[in-house]
Design a protein around this motif. Sequence first.
Motif, PDB file in Angstrom:
ATOM      1  N   UNK A 110     -65.162  17.466 -93.067  1.00 43.05           N
ATOM      2  CA  UNK A 110     -64.025  17.910 -93.866  1.00 43.05           C
ATOM      3  C   UNK A 110     -62.748  17.192 -93.467  1.00 43.05           C
ATOM      4  N   UNK A 111     -62.555  17.014 -92.156  1.00 45.73           N
ATOM      5  CA  UNK A 111     -61.331  16.384 -91.693  1.00 45.73           C
ATOM      6  C   UNK A 111     -61.322  14.876 -91.953  1.00 45.73           C
ATOM      7  N   UNK A 112     -62.510  14.269 -92.004  1.00 42.80           N
ATOM      8  CA  UNK A 112     -62.583  12.819 -92.163  1.00 42.80           C
ATOM      9  C   UNK A 112     -62.922  12.381 -93.582  1.00 42.80           C
ATOM     10  N   UNK A 113     -63.078  13.344 -94.476  1.00 46.55           N
ATOM     11  CA  UNK A 113     -63.526  13.031 -95.831  1.00 46.55           C
ATOM     12  C   UNK A 113     -62.627  11.994 -96.487  1.00 46.55           C
ATOM     13  N   UNK A 114     -61.323  12.179 -96.357  1.00 47.00           N
ATOM     14  CA  UNK A 114     -60.385  11.206 -96.921  1.00 47.00           C
ATOM     15  C   UNK A 114     -59.336  10.827 -95.879  1.00 47.00           C
ATOM     16  N   UNK A 115     -59.696  10.975 -94.604  1.00 45.21           N
ATOM     17  CA  UNK A 115     -58.739  10.833 -93.515  1.00 45.21           C
ATOM     18  C   UNK A 115     -58.244   9.400 -93.359  1.00 45.21           C
ATOM     19  N   UNK A 116     -56.944   9.274 -93.087  1.00 44.06           N
ATOM     20  CA  UNK A 116     -56.358   7.987 -92.735  1.00 44.06           C
ATOM     21  C   UNK A 116     -55.770   8.113 -91.338  1.00 44.06           C
ATOM     22  N   UNK A 117     -55.415   7.001 -90.749  1.00 44.89           N
ATOM     23  CA  UNK A 117     -54.979   7.005 -89.347  1.00 44.89           C
ATOM     24  C   UNK A 117     -53.720   7.821 -89.122  1.00 44.89           C
ATOM     25  N   UNK A 118     -52.876   7.942 -90.121  1.00 44.77           N
ATOM     26  CA  UNK A 118     -51.586   8.608 -89.936  1.00 44.77           C
ATOM     27  C   UNK A 118     -51.501   9.921 -90.707  1.00 44.77           C
ATOM     28  N   UNK A 119     -52.589  10.374 -91.286  1.00 46.79           N
ATOM     29  CA  UNK A 119     -52.547  11.580 -92.113  1.00 46.79           C
ATOM     30  C   UNK A 119     -52.804  12.813 -91.272  1.00 46.79           C
ATOM     31  N   UNK A 120     -52.303  13.945 -91.753  1.00 45.84           N
ATOM     32  CA  UNK A 120     -52.587  15.230 -91.132  1.00 45.84           C
ATOM     33  C   UNK A 120     -53.533  16.008 -92.030  1.00 45.84           C
ATOM     34  N   UNK A 121     -54.546  16.624 -91.414  1.00 41.53           N
ATOM     35  CA  UNK A 121     -55.530  17.379 -92.180  1.00 41.53           C
ATOM     36  C   UNK A 121     -55.347  18.870 -91.923  1.00 41.53           C
ATOM     37  N   UNK A 122     -55.378  19.662 -92.984  1.00 37.64           N
ATOM     38  CA  UNK A 122     -55.225  21.116 -92.880  1.00 37.64           C
ATOM     39  C   UNK A 122     -56.362  21.778 -93.644  1.00 37.64           C
ATOM     40  N   UNK A 123     -57.068  22.673 -92.971  1.00 32.41           N
ATOM     41  CA  UNK A 123     -58.088  23.484 -93.638  1.00 32.41           C
ATOM     42  C   UNK A 123     -57.594  24.916 -93.668  1.00 32.41           C
ATOM     43  N   UNK A 124     -57.558  25.498 -94.845  1.00 33.85           N
ATOM     44  CA  UNK A 124     -57.118  26.885 -95.006  1.00 33.85           C
ATOM     45  C   UNK A 124     -58.281  27.706 -95.566  1.00 33.85           C
ATOM     46  N   UNK A 125     -58.633  28.787 -94.869  1.00 30.70           N
ATOM     47  CA  UNK A 125     -59.708  29.675 -95.307  1.00 30.70           C
ATOM     48  C   UNK A 125     -59.083  31.010 -95.684  1.00 30.70           C
ATOM     49  N   UNK A 126     -59.135  31.322 -96.959  1.00 33.64           N
ATOM     50  CA  UNK A 126     -58.524  32.551 -97.473  1.00 33.64           C
ATOM     51  C   UNK A 126     -59.623  33.598 -97.651  1.00 33.64           C
ATOM     52  N   UNK A 127     -59.655  34.593 -96.735  1.00 32.92           N
ATOM     53  CA  UNK A 127     -60.701  35.610 -96.747  1.00 32.92           C
ATOM     54  C   UNK A 127     -60.391  36.670 -97.800  1.00 32.92           C
ATOM     55  N   UNK A 128     -61.361  36.972 -98.658  1.00 30.48           N
ATOM     56  CA  UNK A 128     -61.205  38.023 -99.662  1.00 30.48           C
ATOM     57  C   UNK A 128     -61.919  39.295 -99.210  1.00 30.48           C
ATOM     58  N   UNK A 129     -61.491  40.434 -99.778  1.00 31.32           N
ATOM     59  CA  UNK A 129     -62.052  41.721 -99.361  1.00 31.32           C
ATOM     60  C   UNK A 129     -63.518  41.877 -99.747  1.00 31.32           C
ATOM     61  N   UNK A 130     -63.988  41.080-100.697  1.00 30.00           N
ATOM     62  CA  UNK A 130     -65.394  41.174-101.090  1.00 30.00           C
ATOM     63  C   UNK A 130     -66.303  40.326-100.200  1.00 30.00           C
ATOM     64  N   UNK A 131     -65.730  39.692 -99.176  1.00 33.07           N
ATOM     65  CA  UNK A 131     -66.527  38.884 -98.265  1.00 33.07           C
ATOM     66  C   UNK A 131     -66.546  37.415 -98.614  1.00 33.07           C
ATOM     67  N   UNK A 132     -66.073  37.049 -99.796  1.00 33.02           N
ATOM     68  CA  UNK A 132     -65.990  35.641-100.170  1.00 33.02           C
ATOM     69  C   UNK A 132     -64.783  34.992 -99.490  1.00 33.02           C
ATOM     70  N   UNK A 133     -64.722  33.674 -99.539  1.00 31.34           N
ATOM     71  CA  UNK A 133     -63.587  32.950 -98.959  1.00 31.34           C
ATOM     72  C   UNK A 133     -63.309  31.699 -99.789  1.00 31.34           C
ATOM     73  N   UNK A 134     -62.053  31.479-100.096  1.00 31.62           N
ATOM     74  CA  UNK A 134     -61.643  30.254-100.780  1.00 31.62           C
ATOM     75  C   UNK A 134     -61.189  29.255 -99.723  1.00 31.62           C
ATOM     76  N   UNK A 135     -61.855  28.119 -99.705  1.00 32.52           N
ATOM     77  CA  UNK A 135     -61.529  27.056 -98.756  1.00 32.52           C
ATOM     78  C   UNK A 135     -60.670  26.003 -99.448  1.00 32.52           C
ATOM     79  N   UNK A 136     -59.613  25.592 -98.789  1.00 33.12           N
ATOM     80  CA  UNK A 136     -58.761  24.512 -99.297  1.00 33.12           C
ATOM     81  C   UNK A 136     -58.543  23.512 -98.173  1.00 33.12           C
ATOM     82  N   UNK A 137     -58.936  22.261 -98.404  1.00 34.22           N
ATOM     83  CA  UNK A 137     -58.741  21.189 -97.432  1.00 34.22           C
ATOM     84  C   UNK A 137     -57.689  20.233 -97.969  1.00 34.22           C
ATOM     85  N   UNK A 138     -56.609  20.068 -97.227  1.00 34.35           N
ATOM     86  CA  UNK A 138     -55.512  19.208 -97.674  1.00 34.35           C
ATOM     87  C   UNK A 138     -55.294  18.070 -96.685  1.00 34.35           C
ATOM     88  N   UNK A 139     -55.134  16.882 -97.225  1.00 34.61           N
ATOM     89  CA  UNK A 139     -54.836  15.701 -96.432  1.00 34.61           C
ATOM     90  C   UNK A 139     -53.413  15.257 -96.788  1.00 34.61           C
TER      91      UNK A 139
END
Length: 310
Positions: free
Chosen positions: A11-40
């Motif tokens: 996930x961190x290297x999918x589109x990673x560049x030498x100077x980029x910052x990678x952020x993974x956000x996991x948004x937990x829902x009450x039904x047990x699901x989670x929305x994942x967002x990976x930002x470069x």
Amino acid sequence: MKLMGLFFLFLFLLIHTATAQSVICIDIHENGNAVWTMEEYIPLANQDEIDEWEEYIQSEESIEQYQYDIEEFRGRIEWFIILAELSSNRSMNAENFNLSYDTLNTLSGTFGIVRFSFEWMNFSRTESNKFFIGDVFPEGMILSYDNVLIINIPVGYEVETVSPDFDECDGNRLIWDGTLARSFDKGEPALVLSHEKNDMGIWMLVLVILAAVACVILFKRKKSSISGTKNNADPILGPAATEVLEDEEMIEQILIRSGGQMHQSEIVKLSGLSKSKISIVLSKMKEDGKIIKIKKGKGNIIRLVNDNQT
């Protein structure tokens, strides 16, 4: 299962560049699901780089690259979820895959953003109003110097246990930026979430007790006082009906305002007390020489004595 350990690395290297910052956000829902967002976040050093980025994300080349990247992303995520199913013994799947590009202007500079997202169904285990997170990470993860992991917990929940400790807490956002730990053990990040504890139950108990005490006091006073609202519109009592008077004082006031005498039945009506209660009070007042009873027909006329006739 070692392939699962490569999950975050991919996930961190999918589109990673030498100077980029990678952020993974996991948004937990009450039904047990989670929305994942990976930002470069890709730094754009000058206007030429900004223009080139804007031109690229609107070009046909980016559209072609989008199709390739989104399919590769979907395939890898689905593979990792299969491995997570095996490690957790729970049925899961991934839906709502998306890839988008954006530009962000901040005080520290301008960044190009590449954003992958999907929804992980049945991501966390739920039991007895608690969330258990971590069984989908059998090999843990590693944060590099420019990686950030954020887990958003549902509103109304608190962290009961967590491993490893997060570096920062911003409201419902738990943030791991590598300050305390960069290498997570098997089954980490691991969290147990439960409903927030509050004093509402205690306060409700206090309110119930106070209400019960108030009812007892009002009930006792009802036996010896006149209700302020019961006779609020009575032309004889008028504003005095809002006062709480002792039984004898109340009867004296009723007699004074009626000219010093009144049928006993009328006193019953105006006082709001029972016939038996009025009879007992009048007998006491007669013994004390405050009133006299004059028999008239089937009833009595009650008359104040001496100084009470004003």
